[in-house]
Design an enzyme around this catalytic site. Sequence first.
Site, PDB file in Angstrom:
ATOM      1  N   HIS A  43      -1.849   7.545   7.369  1.00 41.04           N
ATOM      2  CA  HIS A  43      -0.947   8.467   6.660  1.00 41.04           C
ATOM      3  C   HIS A  43      -1.665   9.755   6.269  1.00 41.04           C
ATOM      4  O   HIS A  43      -1.070  10.835   6.274  1.00 41.04           O
ATOM      5  CB  HIS A  43      -0.400   7.813   5.385  1.00 41.04           C
ATOM      6  CG  HIS A  43       0.784   6.922   5.609  1.00 41.04           C
ATOM      7  ND1 HIS A  43       1.977   7.376   6.124  1.00 41.04           N
ATOM      8  CD2 HIS A  43       0.966   5.599   5.359  1.00 41.04           C
ATOM      9  CE1 HIS A  43       2.839   6.369   6.196  1.00 41.04           C
ATOM     10  NE2 HIS A  43       2.247   5.276   5.743  1.00 41.04           N
ATOM     11  N   HIS A  82      -3.706   1.332   7.968  1.00 36.59           N
ATOM     12  CA  HIS A  82      -2.344   1.885   7.965  1.00 36.59           C
ATOM     13  C   HIS A  82      -2.247   3.073   6.993  1.00 36.59           C
ATOM     14  O   HIS A  82      -1.734   4.126   7.345  1.00 36.59           O
ATOM     15  CB  HIS A  82      -1.363   0.770   7.574  1.00 36.59           C
ATOM     16  CG  HIS A  82       0.063   1.216   7.437  1.00 36.59           C
ATOM     17  ND1 HIS A  82       1.064   0.791   8.289  1.00 36.59           N
ATOM     18  CD2 HIS A  82       0.663   2.049   6.551  1.00 36.59           C
ATOM     19  CE1 HIS A  82       2.204   1.357   7.927  1.00 36.59           C
ATOM     20  NE2 HIS A  82       1.987   2.115   6.866  1.00 36.59           N
ATOM     21  N   GLU A  83      -2.764   2.885   5.780  1.00 39.81           N
ATOM     22  CA  GLU A  83      -2.663   3.947   4.768  1.00 39.81           C
ATOM     23  C   GLU A  83      -3.524   5.151   5.131  1.00 39.81           C
ATOM     24  O   GLU A  83      -3.142   6.295   4.887  1.00 39.81           O
ATOM     25  CB  GLU A  83      -3.049   3.411   3.382  1.00 39.81           C
ATOM     26  CG  GLU A  83      -2.157   2.301   2.841  1.00 39.81           C
ATOM     27  CD  GLU A  83      -0.672   2.599   2.919  1.00 39.81           C
ATOM     28  OE1 GLU A  83      -0.287   3.782   2.820  1.00 39.81           O
ATOM     29  OE2 GLU A  83       0.116   1.661   3.105  1.00 39.81           O
ATOM     30  N   GLY A 100       0.836  -1.196   0.000  1.00 43.93           N
ATOM     31  CA  GLY A 100       0.000   0.000   0.000  1.00 43.93           C
ATOM     32  C   GLY A 100       0.868   1.242   0.000  1.00 43.93           C
ATOM     33  O   GLY A 100       2.001   1.202   0.471  1.00 43.93           O
ATOM     34  N   GLN A 110       3.091   9.934   0.966  1.00 45.13           N
ATOM     35  CA  GLN A 110       4.400   9.271   1.026  1.00 45.13           C
ATOM     36  C   GLN A 110       5.263   9.579  -0.197  1.00 45.13           C
ATOM     37  O   GLN A 110       6.457   9.287  -0.202  1.00 45.13           O
ATOM     38  CB  GLN A 110       4.226   7.753   1.151  1.00 45.13           C
ATOM     39  CG  GLN A 110       3.616   7.311   2.478  1.00 45.13           C
ATOM     40  CD  GLN A 110       3.494   5.804   2.526  1.00 45.13           C
ATOM     41  OE1 GLN A 110       2.478   5.253   2.100  1.00 45.13           O
ATOM     42  NE2 GLN A 110       4.508   5.126   3.016  1.00 45.13           N
ATOM     43  N   CYS A 112       6.510  -0.155   6.740  1.00 40.22           N
ATOM     44  CA  CYS A 112       6.076   1.037   6.016  1.00 40.22           C
ATOM     45  C   CYS A 112       7.187   1.472   5.067  1.00 40.22           C
ATOM     46  O   CYS A 112       8.349   1.519   5.464  1.00 40.22           O
ATOM     47  CB  CYS A 112       5.776   2.156   7.013  1.00 40.22           C
ATOM     48  SG  CYS A 112       5.259   3.688   6.250  1.00 40.22           S
ATOM     49  N   LEU A 113       6.832   1.805   3.830  1.00 43.73           N
ATOM     50  CA  LEU A 113       7.845   2.231   2.868  1.00 43.73           C
ATOM     51  C   LEU A 113       8.538   3.522   3.308  1.00 43.73           C
ATOM     52  O   LEU A 113       9.648   3.795   2.882  1.00 43.73           O
ATOM     53  CB  LEU A 113       7.205   2.414   1.483  1.00 43.73           C
ATOM     54  CG  LEU A 113       6.646   1.137   0.834  1.00 43.73           C
ATOM     55  CD1 LEU A 113       5.970   1.464  -0.486  1.00 43.73           C
ATOM     56  CD2 LEU A 113       7.736   0.093   0.636  1.00 43.73           C
TER      57      LEU A 113
HETATM   58 ZN   LIG Z   1       3.117   3.410   5.691  1.00 42.93          ZN
END
Ligand SMILES: [Zn+2]
Length: 173
Positions: free
Chosen positions: A141, A137-138, A45, A50, A95-96
């Site tokens: 953000h 999670h997304e 995701g 991000q 997480c990226l």
């Molecule tokens: Zn993340």
Amino acid sequence: MKLTIVEYPDKRLRLKSKNVTNFDAKLHKLLDAMNPIMINTNGIGLAAIQVNHAVKALVLNIPDEEGEQPPENLLEIINPIVTKRAGETVYQEGCLSVPKFYEDIKRFETLTLNYQDRNGNTKTLEADGLLSIAIQHEMDHLEGILFIDKLSYGRRKKFEKEYKRMLKEKKSS
Ligand SMILES: [Zn+2]
């Protein structure tokens, strides 16, 4: 469109994302660029914030039983609103924007989501399992919240120490 992933502790990750109001070529270009960056970095995701675009746009692609992420499984979620949530589940999240760190995080088990697709059509989605976890999670953000914010005081301190060390090593290598 060339995108790069914004990494913690970059303050841009703390911005609150704004609603998408124009479902135009600019949005489509952004989504088209987000998808490959997610796949190429082994993400499931990615939120627009991000990649330095503070708008409520997410892409998700949950791996199938073979661990593949075929393009037809791509989900594009614009302006999401959770209307129902239930249960409790714990999953080791990454997480990226916080590379190389994984921590157990508590989430709702299931949820119902209202959102819009890339053309502004209204959709409803019921999610459980990893999809439900990834959506939560997304969506965090979009509010400027990272999964590490949910750690206990002790674990967060340990994380900050290890992350600082990793950044230092990255710089010197
Ligand atoms: Zn993340």
